[in-house]
Design an enzyme around this catalytic site. Structure first.
Site, mmCIF file in Angstrom:
data_model
loop_
_atom_site.group_PDB
_atom_site.id
_atom_site.type_symbol
_atom_site.label_atom_id
_atom_site.label_comp_id
_atom_site.label_asym_id
_atom_site.label_seq_id
_atom_site.Cartn_x
_atom_site.Cartn_y
_atom_site.Cartn_z
ATOM 1 N N ASP A 100 0.846 -1.204 0.000
ATOM 2 C CA ASP A 100 0.000 0.000 0.000
ATOM 3 C C ASP A 100 0.873 1.243 0.000
ATOM 4 O O ASP A 100 1.155 1.789 1.044
ATOM 5 C CB ASP A 100 -0.913 -0.043 1.226
ATOM 6 C CG ASP A 100 -1.943 1.074 1.264
ATOM 7 O OD1 ASP A 100 -2.140 1.750 0.244
ATOM 8 O OD2 ASP A 100 -2.542 1.275 2.331
ATOM 9 N N GLU A 149 -2.624 10.669 0.860
ATOM 10 C CA GLU A 149 -3.798 9.790 0.918
ATOM 11 C C GLU A 149 -3.999 9.204 2.305
ATOM 12 O O GLU A 149 -5.131 8.971 2.727
ATOM 13 C CB GLU A 149 -3.648 8.666 -0.114
ATOM 14 C CG GLU A 149 -4.867 7.766 -0.260
ATOM 15 C CD GLU A 149 -4.871 6.553 0.662
ATOM 16 O OE1 GLU A 149 -5.902 5.871 0.726
ATOM 17 O OE2 GLU A 149 -3.847 6.282 1.337
ATOM 18 N N GLU A 150 -2.923 8.962 3.022
ATOM 19 C CA GLU A 150 -3.027 8.292 4.320
ATOM 20 C C GLU A 150 -3.603 9.189 5.416
ATOM 21 O O GLU A 150 -3.928 8.706 6.490
ATOM 22 C CB GLU A 150 -1.659 7.766 4.764
ATOM 23 C CG GLU A 150 -1.069 6.704 3.850
ATOM 24 C CD GLU A 150 -1.808 5.376 3.882
ATOM 25 O OE1 GLU A 150 -2.767 5.221 4.664
ATOM 26 O OE2 GLU A 150 -1.420 4.485 3.104
#
Length: 200
Positions: free
Chosen positions: A92, A123-124
């Protein structure tokens, strides 16, 4: 580079959210060497760090392959055994980046001139890279977003809805609460209603 070598090279670049510039620079150079048009698209609220999404195209893209550059902390480099590559982001999403880049190389080799790649920052955490990409779209008919899904095709994704809920009350002395109106009680009523909403 072949797929596994590229995956390891990407995993070995620390890119915890907020520190994606090394990975973005690596991909900019790698993709430019393969004759894609590459743009680092600044993320508006990036501050002094100069964070940017990577957008690369070959022609006018009908399809864009996308995923994210950042990882959760802590960083640890790549290692592998006979079955797997390990390291922060191997699944990921740096393995996905490598897969999308190798797919792009194959498309180029077959003469395709209608695709793009979009690699996002943040994104995290707050999805600031996705918000920046949405605010300044570069255009395509379709997007394929790479995320770990147990090798199952997903035609949708979870979303998020953030609300700012405010209630009003009337202040009163604690000795005479009946003269006031509790904003907190009203907020609890709203939250109870929200919890009763049917969700997909």
């Amino acid at each position: 580079m072949q797929l596994f070598e590229l995956t390891r090279a990407l995993v070995d670049i620390e890119s915890v959210t907020g520190n994606e510039s090394g990975c973005a620079g690596f991909l900019r150079d790698y993709l430019a060497e393969r004759k894609l048009e590459v743009e680092l698209v600044p993320v508006a609220d990036a501050g002094a760090g100069g964070r940017a999404n990577v957008f690369a195209v070959c022609g006018t893209p009908d399809v864009v392959l996308s995923t994210h550059l950042d990882t959760v902390p802590p960083f640890f480099p790549a290692r592998e055994d006979s079955d797997f590559i390990y390291g922060r982001g191997a699944c990921d999403a740096k393995g996905i980046i490598a897969s999308e880049v190798v797919a792009a190389e194959r498309l180029l080799g077959e003469g395709a001139r209608d695709f793009g790649l979009l690699f996002l920052v943040g994104e995290e955490t707050l999805s600031d890279g996705a918000r920046a990409a949405n605010a300044a779209p570069r255009g395509s008919k379709y997007i394929i977003n790479g995320e770990p899904t147990d090798n199952k095709l997903a035609i949708g994704t979870k979303g998020i809805l953030r609300l700012d809920v405010r209630t009003r009350g009337k202040m009163a002395h604690s000795a005479y609460p009946q003269l006031g109106e509790s904003a907190i009680e009203k907020l609890l009523d709203v939250l109870a209603e929200v919890r009763r909403l049917p969700l997909p």
